[in-house]
Motif scaffolding. Structure first.
Motif, PDB file in Angstrom:
ATOM      1  N   LEU A  51       0.737  -1.255   0.084  1.00 27.86           N
ATOM      2  CA  LEU A  51       0.098  -0.111   0.030  1.00 27.86           C
ATOM      3  C   LEU A  51       0.911   1.153  -0.043  1.00 27.86           C
ATOM      4  N   VAL A  52       0.519   2.238  -0.988  1.00 24.94           N
ATOM      5  CA  VAL A  52       1.507   3.358  -1.041  1.00 24.94           C
ATOM      6  C   VAL A  52       0.545   4.612  -1.074  1.00 24.94           C
ATOM      7  N   SER A  53       0.579   5.540  -0.280  1.00 22.23           N
ATOM      8  CA  SER A  53      -0.353   6.780  -0.365  1.00 22.23           C
ATOM      9  C   SER A  53       0.800   7.959  -0.081  1.00 22.23           C
ATOM     10  N   GLY A  54       0.121   8.908   0.122  1.00 20.06           N
ATOM     11  CA  GLY A  54       1.105  10.251   0.135  1.00 20.06           C
ATOM     12  C   GLY A  54       0.392  11.561  -0.284  1.00 20.06           C
ATOM     13  N   GLY A  55       1.006  12.790  -0.614  1.00 19.66           N
ATOM     14  CA  GLY A  55       0.491  13.793  -0.877  1.00 19.66           C
ATOM     15  C   GLY A  55       1.554  14.864  -0.510  1.00 19.66           C
ATOM     16  N   GLY A  56       1.053  16.178  -0.419  1.00 19.11           N
ATOM     17  CA  GLY A  56       1.948  17.450   0.023  1.00 19.11           C
ATOM     18  C   GLY A  56       2.206  17.143   1.584  1.00 19.11           C
ATOM     19  N   SER A  57       3.229  17.662   1.999  1.00 20.12           N
ATOM     20  CA  SER A  57       3.328  17.852   3.345  1.00 20.12           C
ATOM     21  C   SER A  57       2.617  18.928   4.017  1.00 20.12           C
ATOM     22  N   GLY A  58       2.590  19.096   5.203  1.00 20.78           N
ATOM     23  CA  GLY A  58       1.845  20.128   5.892  1.00 20.78           C
ATOM     24  C   GLY A  58       0.539  19.439   6.607  1.00 20.78           C
ATOM     25  N   HIS A  59       0.195  18.229   6.503  1.00 22.11           N
ATOM     26  CA  HIS A  59      -0.893  17.463   6.911  1.00 22.11           C
ATOM     27  C   HIS A  59      -0.423  16.606   8.124  1.00 22.11           C
ATOM     28  N   GLU A  60       0.804  16.714   8.622  1.00 20.34           N
ATOM     29  CA  GLU A  60       1.091  15.795   9.558  1.00 20.34           C
ATOM     30  C   GLU A  60       0.237  15.675  10.888  1.00 20.34           C
ATOM     31  N   ALA A  62      -0.200  12.839   8.921  1.00 19.29           N
ATOM     32  CA  ALA A  62      -0.614  12.393   7.538  1.00 19.29           C
ATOM     33  C   ALA A  62       0.687  12.690   6.371  1.00 19.29           C
ATOM     34  N   HIS A  63       1.164  11.774   5.799  1.00 18.77           N
ATOM     35  CA  HIS A  63       0.783  10.337   5.591  1.00 18.77           C
ATOM     36  C   HIS A  63       1.971   9.534   6.422  1.00 18.77           C
ATOM     37  N   ALA A  64       3.164  10.084   6.702  1.00 14.45           N
ATOM     38  CA  ALA A  64       4.140   9.241   7.086  1.00 14.45           C
ATOM     39  C   ALA A  64       3.805   8.503   8.434  1.00 14.45           C
ATOM     40  N   ALA A  75       4.917   6.168   2.280  1.00 15.34           N
ATOM     41  CA  ALA A  75       4.054   7.399   2.273  1.00 15.34           C
ATOM     42  C   ALA A  75       5.111   8.283   1.322  1.00 15.34           C
ATOM     43  N   VAL A  76       4.685   8.760   0.214  1.00 14.31           N
ATOM     44  CA  VAL A  76       5.454   9.833  -0.722  1.00 14.31           C
ATOM     45  C   VAL A  76       4.992  11.236  -0.328  1.00 14.31           C
ATOM     46  N   CYS A  77       5.895  11.754   0.186  1.00 15.30           N
ATOM     47  CA  CYS A  77       5.859  13.369   0.696  1.00 15.30           C
ATOM     48  C   CYS A  77       6.308  14.465  -0.276  1.00 15.30           C
ATOM     49  N   GLY A  78       5.370  15.298  -0.695  1.00 16.86           N
ATOM     50  CA  GLY A  78       5.544  16.561  -1.602  1.00 16.86           C
ATOM     51  C   GLY A  78       5.973  17.676  -0.807  1.00 16.86           C
ATOM     52  N   ASP A  79       6.427  18.884  -1.332  1.00 17.07           N
ATOM     53  CA  ASP A  79       6.597  19.854  -0.444  1.00 17.07           C
ATOM     54  C   ASP A  79       5.356  20.241   0.130  1.00 17.07           C
ATOM     55  N   VAL A  80       5.272  21.355   0.754  1.00 15.47           N
ATOM     56  CA  VAL A  80       4.250  21.930   1.447  1.00 15.47           C
ATOM     57  C   VAL A  80       2.995  22.331   0.654  1.00 15.47           C
ATOM     58  N   GLY A 152     -10.304  15.128  -1.428  1.00 14.52           N
ATOM     59  CA  GLY A 152      -9.942  14.092  -0.473  1.00 14.52           C
ATOM     60  C   GLY A 152      -9.479  14.515   0.954  1.00 14.52           C
ATOM     61  N   LEU A 153     -10.314  14.002   1.820  1.00 14.97           N
ATOM     62  CA  LEU A 153      -9.812  14.558   3.215  1.00 14.97           C
ATOM     63  C   LEU A 153      -9.444  13.433   4.227  1.00 14.97           C
ATOM     64  N   ALA A 154      -9.729  13.729   5.512  1.00 15.56           N
ATOM     65  CA  ALA A 154      -9.289  12.772   6.388  1.00 15.56           C
ATOM     66  C   ALA A 154     -10.037  11.428   6.601  1.00 15.56           C
ATOM     67  N   GLY A 155     -11.034  11.151   5.714  1.00 17.85           N
ATOM     68  CA  GLY A 155     -11.584   9.778   5.534  1.00 17.85           C
ATOM     69  C   GLY A 155     -10.739   8.934   4.724  1.00 17.85           C
ATOM     70  N   THR A 156      -9.830   9.527   4.302  1.00 18.45           N
ATOM     71  CA  THR A 156      -8.664   8.518   3.479  1.00 18.45           C
ATOM     72  C   THR A 156      -8.113   7.673   4.660  1.00 18.45           C
ATOM     73  N   LEU A 157      -7.779   8.307   5.624  1.00 19.96           N
ATOM     74  CA  LEU A 157      -7.372   7.475   6.756  1.00 19.96           C
ATOM     75  C   LEU A 157      -7.904   6.202   6.909  1.00 19.96           C
ATOM     76  N   PHE A 158      -9.347   6.118   7.110  1.00 22.30           N
ATOM     77  CA  PHE A 158     -10.025   4.984   7.162  1.00 22.30           C
ATOM     78  C   PHE A 158      -9.964   3.982   5.916  1.00 22.30           C
ATOM     79  N   VAL A 159      -9.639   4.503   4.819  1.00 24.98           N
ATOM     80  CA  VAL A 159      -9.456   3.743   3.681  1.00 24.98           C
ATOM     81  C   VAL A 159      -8.084   3.012   3.729  1.00 24.98           C
ATOM     82  N   HIS A 160      -6.779   3.604   4.245  1.00 21.38           N
ATOM     83  CA  HIS A 160      -5.885   3.279   4.571  1.00 21.38           C
ATOM     84  C   HIS A 160      -5.944   2.030   5.463  1.00 21.38           C
ATOM     85  N   LYS A 161      -6.658   2.102   6.464  1.00 25.39           N
ATOM     86  CA  LYS A 161      -6.898   1.291   7.570  1.00 25.39           C
ATOM     87  C   LYS A 161      -7.633   0.074   7.080  1.00 25.39           C
TER      88      LYS A 161
END
Length: 548
Positions: A51-60, A62-64, A75-80, A152-161
């Motif tokens: 499983l791989v996810s990620g996005g911009g940083s600044g959401h810690e 998430a996703h690391a 978790a693949v991290c972009g800049d902010v 896509g918002l915090a609901g993504t975390l339930f999908v991860h789980k």
């Protein structure tokens, strides 16, 4: 806004990721850092779907923070607030993918969809088996919304789980992807904020939200909300948010957007639970904390994930991801009505005691303001209201279990010295009544006496010290005499209440040697009886009236 604790704002993301992996031994940075900003598990298992996810940083976090056994492999991290590069996503896929394949879980933002999608196509050209699921859980934006669609918002975390648990269980890629898509369709999120974020290195917030206004339905990158609303108590705000999310049996996530403290989040979580329950919705799990933030935005989001037994099992499955919270895996559901006459009387007694404590609130507050810290009335009334709410969950037919349940309610609701003493009281009562018949008044008297003894032992007070014991001890003595003379439980409770009231009134003539009253001048103490003793007399009288 205050000073930011950074070195060079341009290196904030790389320094943050270095600090993160130093703090969590189960993860590491992929080779190529910092050009490729990817957090992966320290030990990759290529015998299962990755499983791989990620996005911009600044959401810690998430996703690391969600990389670990049972959740993400990378978790693949972009800049902010910037999508990670195709090269970074492809590097992550190559590193974690084995023969079972790889699932990309992507929040619905154009940059993420394009970059993760292009990386997936390139990985397929290399012979890797890759699928992608897009999460669009923003309920503030009604579909259809053209090409962009919902965010896509915090609901993504339930999908991860859910997907992570399926992969850990050994499911094939098509089944893991199917489970992820089903979870994505089962989540809905709504956000609110009173102040926008401030980017690293910026002097001012991204934009100004006028005082007295709230932005409702905003994203996690500083986008304006779908609409504004006047600032209001959080119960009203939560209700407005939940009205937009249509689910039934749900897991709830109350997520800080950055600067909202835990106190406010838990108040919001309480409001959410109450609103859902009042609308015949069953909040089976409640997760509260910082899970997917927007730098230091002042606000929070609420996510509902509709569950059945299978999805709930996925959510409850163990995970080593450091940011996934641990919650109690129990659900409070009303127990059946009491089966016995004793159980019905016990319910009446609890409600009677609660009613008398609420009626005594002002009297107790006034007295405690003179000889204590002024909170006796509110503390006991809070406990009374909690008992009224919790009585439908209590095992009323079994004395020992009932005493434990009352103690748990008291512990949760009252706090302070009174809460601790009554928790001790009911715990000791439960031990003394274990296995004893509910039909015998002697059972309840044994519990009452054991509770008093433990309260004295651990509280350090004795009769005559001007404490709650000066009401409880005479009550126990009077009830004991009545039961010895073969009186029934109702009569024993009545004479106990008389004795408790006399004992409480007598404390006006006593000198305190325990509690805050021990610091109060004698002439002041003589003006009022001990508030704790008065409260005890009140609830004992409430019991006597209820079971008469």
């Amino acid at each position: 806004m205050g000073h930011k604790f950074l070195n060079d704002p341009g290196s904030a993301v790389t320094e943050m990721l270095e600090g993160f992996v130093q703090s969590h031994p189960g993860v590491k940075l992929l080779d190529g850092f910092p050009d490729v900003k990817v957090v992966v598990r320290s030990h990759v298992d290529k015998n299962k779907v990755a499983l791989v996810s990620g996005g911009g940083s600044g959401h810690e976090p998430a996703h690391a923070g969600f990389v670990g056994d049972g959740m993400l492999d990378a978790a693949v991290c972009g800049d902010v607030f910037a999508s990670p590069s195709v090269a970074a996503v492809l590097a992550a896929i190559r590193h974690v993918t084995g023969p079972p394949g790889c699932l990309l879980i992507v929040k619905n933002y154009t940059g993420d969809r394009l970059n993760f999608g292009l990386a997936a196509e390139r990985a397929k050209l290399e012979g890797l088996n890759v699928e992608m699921v897009v999460v669009a859980d923003d309920c503030a934006l009604p579909p259809p919304l053209g090409v962009a669609g919902r965010r896509g918002l915090a609901g993504t975390l339930f999908v991860h789980k859910c997907a992570g648990a399926a992969a850990a269980a050994g499911d094939a890629l098509d089944l893991v992807a199917e489970e992820a898509r089903a979870a994505a369709s089962a989540v809905g999120t709504m956000g609110v904020a009173s102040a926008a974020h401030k980017l690293p290195g910026a002097d001012d917030p991204a934009r100004a939200i006028p005082p007295g206004e709230l932005e409702m339905g905003l994203g996690i990158h500083g986008e304006p909300g779908a609409f504004t609303a006047p600032a209001a108590p959080v119960a009203s705000v939560v209700a407005k948010m939940l009205e937009t999310i249509e689910k039934t049996k749900v897991c709830v996530m109350v997520n800080s957007l950055g600067s909202t403290p835990a106190m406010e989040l838990h108040v919001a979580a309480r409001c959410a639970r109450e609103w859902l329950s009042s609308h015949d919705l069953n909040p089976v799990r409640v997760y509260t904390g910082s899970f997917m933030t927007a730098l230091d935005m002042t606000g929070f989001s609420i996510t509902l994930c509709q569950v059945d037994s299978a999805r709930l099992a996925r959510i409850d499955a163990p995970t080593g991801a450091p940011a996934w919270p641990v919650v109690a895996r129990t659900v409070s559901v009303p127990v059946p009505p009491p089966k016995t006459e004793c159980g019905a009387l016990a319910k009446k007694a609890i409600l009677g005691a609660a009613e008398m404590l609420k009626m005594a609130e002002d009297e107790l507050t006034d007295a405690d303001a003179k000889v204590g810290d002024g909170d006796c009335g509110t503390t006991h009334a809070r406990g009374a209201r909690a008992l009224e709410e919790d009585v439908v969950y209590m095992p009323l037919d079994e004395p020992s279990e009932l005493a434990l349940a009352i103690g748990m309610t008291v512990r949760r609701s009252m706090g302070g010295t009174s809460g601790a003493l009554y928790d001790i009281f009911f715990s000791a009562a439960a031990a003394a009544m274990k296995g004893a018949p509910a039909t015998s008044p002697a059972t309840w008297l044994a519990g009452f006496k054991a509770g008093i003894a433990s309260m004295s032992r651990y509280g350090g007070a004795s009769e005559g010290d001007r404490t709650v014991l000066d009401a409880l001890l005479p009550a126990a003595e009077a009830a004991s005499k009545a039961i010895t003379q073969s009186a029934g439980g109702a009569w024993a409770a009545s004479v106990a209440a008389d004795a408790a009231e006399k004992g409480a009134a007598a404390t006006k003539e006593m000198v305190a040697s325990a509690g805050r009253s021990s610091y109060v001048p004698v002439e002041v103490m003589k003006s009022v009886p001990d508030p704790g003793a008065t409260a005890a007399a009140a609830w004992i009288r409430g019991v006597a009236i209820a079971i008469a």
